[in-house]
Write a protein that holds these residues in place. Sequence first.
Motif, mmCIF file in Angstrom:
data_model
loop_
_atom_site.group_PDB
_atom_site.id
_atom_site.type_symbol
_atom_site.label_atom_id
_atom_site.label_comp_id
_atom_site.label_asym_id
_atom_site.label_seq_id
_atom_site.Cartn_x
_atom_site.Cartn_y
_atom_site.Cartn_z
ATOM 1 N N ARG A 40 40.646 13.521 88.222
ATOM 2 C CA ARG A 40 41.730 14.427 88.608
ATOM 3 C C ARG A 40 42.832 14.437 87.546
ATOM 4 O O ARG A 40 43.315 15.496 87.143
ATOM 5 C CB ARG A 40 42.297 14.016 89.967
ATOM 6 N N ASP A 41 43.194 13.248 87.044
ATOM 7 C CA ASP A 41 44.207 13.154 85.994
ATOM 8 C C ASP A 41 43.752 13.857 84.719
ATOM 9 O O ASP A 41 44.544 14.542 84.061
ATOM 10 C CB ASP A 41 44.543 11.697 85.688
ATOM 11 N N ARG A 44 41.610 16.387 84.521
ATOM 12 C CA ARG A 44 41.683 17.838 84.778
ATOM 13 C C ARG A 44 43.125 18.347 84.686
ATOM 14 O O ARG A 44 43.394 19.383 84.084
ATOM 15 C CB ARG A 44 41.114 18.162 86.156
ATOM 16 N N ASN A 45 44.042 17.598 85.305
ATOM 17 C CA ASN A 45 45.448 18.009 85.279
ATOM 18 C C ASN A 45 46.001 18.040 83.862
ATOM 19 O O ASN A 45 46.721 18.964 83.493
ATOM 20 C CB ASN A 45 46.297 17.082 86.158
ATOM 21 N N TYR A 46 45.663 17.041 83.064
ATOM 22 C CA TYR A 46 46.167 16.995 81.695
ATOM 23 C C TYR A 46 45.598 18.147 80.863
ATOM 24 O O TYR A 46 46.337 18.830 80.156
ATOM 25 C CB TYR A 46 45.822 15.650 81.052
ATOM 26 N N SER A 103 47.232 21.399 82.058
ATOM 27 C CA SER A 103 48.651 21.535 81.723
ATOM 28 C C SER A 103 48.856 21.798 80.230
ATOM 29 O O SER A 103 49.794 22.484 79.842
ATOM 30 C CB SER A 103 49.431 20.291 82.148
ATOM 31 N N VAL A 135 42.104 26.505 83.650
ATOM 32 C CA VAL A 135 42.206 25.765 84.909
ATOM 33 C C VAL A 135 41.117 26.195 85.891
ATOM 34 O O VAL A 135 40.550 25.372 86.600
ATOM 35 C CB VAL A 135 43.612 25.946 85.531
#
Length: 147
Positions: A68-69, A71-73, A76, A82
């Motif tokens: 999850r981290d 994917r978020n990085y 962003s 996304v």
Amino acid sequence: MAMLQIISLVNSANNKIVIFVGRARSRETSVGPRAKRLKGRKGQDVEEASRDDVYLRISQNLDDSQVRDLRNYLGSKELLPVRDLQRMDPHQMCNKLEQRGELWKGDPSLLERLMRKVGRDDFADEAKGIAAKEMEDLSDSAESSDD
């Protein structure tokens, strides 16, 4: 040399036998194109780690919060769209980044940074080591072509 592979299955509910005949793949084709063969103990072939091997191990060993981290990085920083990230596993993310020219070419900094962001220094160090080996191989091949 192609070998035929015959598989038979028996369905006990219907008492039917199904036979599949096809070509079996040799074990030699299972080695990735970037991997090198080395001689291990007792003369067995051992495969040197390649980028794809690292991507696969990353995919298999990151827990859900680390994925999850990641994917978020990536989302962003707009490194990958996304909308695509939610369907991708880490192996696919790495391959897509490589296709876009964001990863490698002897520079592991992005993969190293990503792995450090999600708390996996072991993979960051491994990526750095493989990149150093690739740079060494490139310089060796450049020197041999100059001769």
